[in-house]
Design a protein around this motif. Structure first.
Motif, PDB file in Angstrom:
ATOM      1  N   ARG A  88       0.913  -1.019   0.183  1.00 20.40           N
ATOM      2  CA  ARG A  88       0.042   0.121  -0.049  1.00 20.40           C
ATOM      3  C   ARG A  88       0.925   1.320   0.039  1.00 20.40           C
ATOM      4  NH1 ARG A  88      -1.424   1.980   5.636  1.00 20.40           N
ATOM      5  NH2 ARG A  88       0.181   0.789   7.122  1.00 20.40           N
ATOM      6  N   ASN A 215      -9.180   0.459   2.128  1.00 19.47           N
ATOM      7  CA  ASN A 215      -8.519  -0.909   1.808  1.00 19.47           C
ATOM      8  C   ASN A 215      -9.915  -1.916   1.326  1.00 19.47           C
ATOM      9  OD1 ASN A 215      -9.610  -1.577   4.495  1.00 19.47           O
ATOM     10  ND2 ASN A 215      -7.397  -1.779   5.217  1.00 19.47           N
ATOM     11  N   THR A 221      -6.732   3.395   5.326  1.00 16.52           N
ATOM     12  CA  THR A 221      -5.552   2.744   5.700  1.00 16.52           C
ATOM     13  C   THR A 221      -4.314   3.803   5.289  1.00 16.52           C
ATOM     14  OG1 THR A 221      -4.061   1.112   4.665  1.00 16.52           O
ATOM     15  CG2 THR A 221      -5.535   2.009   2.920  1.00 16.52           C
ATOM     16  N   SER A 253      -7.964   3.746  -3.574  1.00 12.18           N
ATOM     17  CA  SER A 253      -8.803   2.745  -2.806  1.00 12.18           C
ATOM     18  C   SER A 253      -9.174   1.641  -3.750  1.00 12.18           C
ATOM     19  CB  SER A 253     -10.114   3.742  -2.213  1.00 12.18           C
ATOM     20  OG  SER A 253      -9.644   4.659  -1.607  1.00 12.18           O
ATOM     21  N   LEU A 256      -6.675  -0.703  -3.887  1.00 10.52           N
ATOM     22  CA  LEU A 256      -6.506  -1.634  -2.613  1.00 10.52           C
ATOM     23  C   LEU A 256      -7.606  -2.435  -2.564  1.00 10.52           C
ATOM     24  CD1 LEU A 256      -4.731   1.049  -0.580  1.00 10.52           C
ATOM     25  CD2 LEU A 256      -3.566  -0.706  -1.665  1.00 10.52           C
TER      26      LEU A 256
END
Length: 263
Positions: A88, A215, A221, A253, A256
């Protein structure tokens, strides 16, 4: 010759099967055969044949009561493995570099550090006067845009004791005096979808905006941050800077594994 052509051009039947899986992912719910076929732009009879094979492979399963199709256990395993391998922070660093190029402003990446957000990297714009961002330091929850973003979307039970401690310290420059006022500020951040601070930022003469990155668990996150000299940063709701920040956070986003709630 046939094998050579297949190696160059792929396997058409596999690509057809993938189109059905993509249609099911896009639908975000268990679907009827006719809806999957329509989304994949193929006859229902053809879609059914492919779904039978996908069920055998574990990529799809069918509810015997409703006859609807959904992703199977092997598809879920694939997704979890892929998500587990995503870095990430690496993706976030790429996102703030692209955002800096798009808006020519200082951008930064924030992660949660336990007591508040921490800037892990920032990108300098191509302009004579810029704002330097300190990496590694824990930011204020109320007097920084990144802090407000994390405080707005992390669980209240986790956040409110930290907010109260910040208020009790007397060092908060956010023009917020009580926990109820802080709750109102954070509710406004959630309603707007991002945080913007001008005039009460933790450093005088600086203003900032931040947007949340979620996430696959639908949890915040990361935070994408834009920082500028007070009075020079375009903070209009429909301006190009806010628009680019929103789009960058949303795109990351999705990368992820975040699934936006249905309208």
């Amino acid at each position: 010759m046939h094998d050579d052509l297949e190696g160059k051009h792929g396997v058409q039947s596999l690509e057809v099967g993938m189109s059905l899986l993509k249609a099911m992912v896009t639908g975000q719910q268990a679907m009827m055969l006719k809806d999957i076929a329509a989304a994949a732009d193929m006859p229902a009879s053809k879609a059914h044949r492919y779904l039978v094979s996908l069920i055998r492979s574990g990529l799809v399963e069918q509810d015997p009561l409703s006859s609807r199709y959904t992703l199977g256990p092997f598809a879920l395993n694939l997704g979890l493995v892929a998500l587990g391998r995503l870095d990430r922070v690496r993706l976030g660093l790429s996102a703030i570099a692209d955002l800096r190029d798009a808006i020519n402003e200082t951008t930064a990446l924030a992660v949660w550090g336990g007591q508040g957000p921490v800037i892990v990297r920032w990108e300098r714009p191509r302009r004579p006067i810029t704002v330097n961002v300190i990496t590694g330091a824990t930011l204020s929850l109320l007097a920084s845009a990144a802090g407000r973003v994390f405080a707005a979307w992390l669980p209240p039970a986790q956040i409110e004791p930290l907010v109260q401690a910040e208020l009790d310290s007397g060092k908060c420059r956010a023009n917020v005096q009580t926990l109820d006022e802080a709750r109102a500020v954070l509710a406004e951040v959630r309603a707007r979808g991002l945080a913007a601070i001008s005039g009460h930022y933790m450093v005088r003469g600086v203003e900032a905006m931040a947007a949340p990155v979620f996430n696959f668990k639908q949890d915040i996150t990361l935070g994408l941050v834009v920082v500028g000299v007070e009075g020079s940063l375009d903070m209009r709701e429909d301006g190009p800077t806010v628009t680019a920040l929103r789009e960058a956070a949303h795109a990351l986003s999705l990368r992820l594994g975040y699934a936006p709630p249905a309208a």
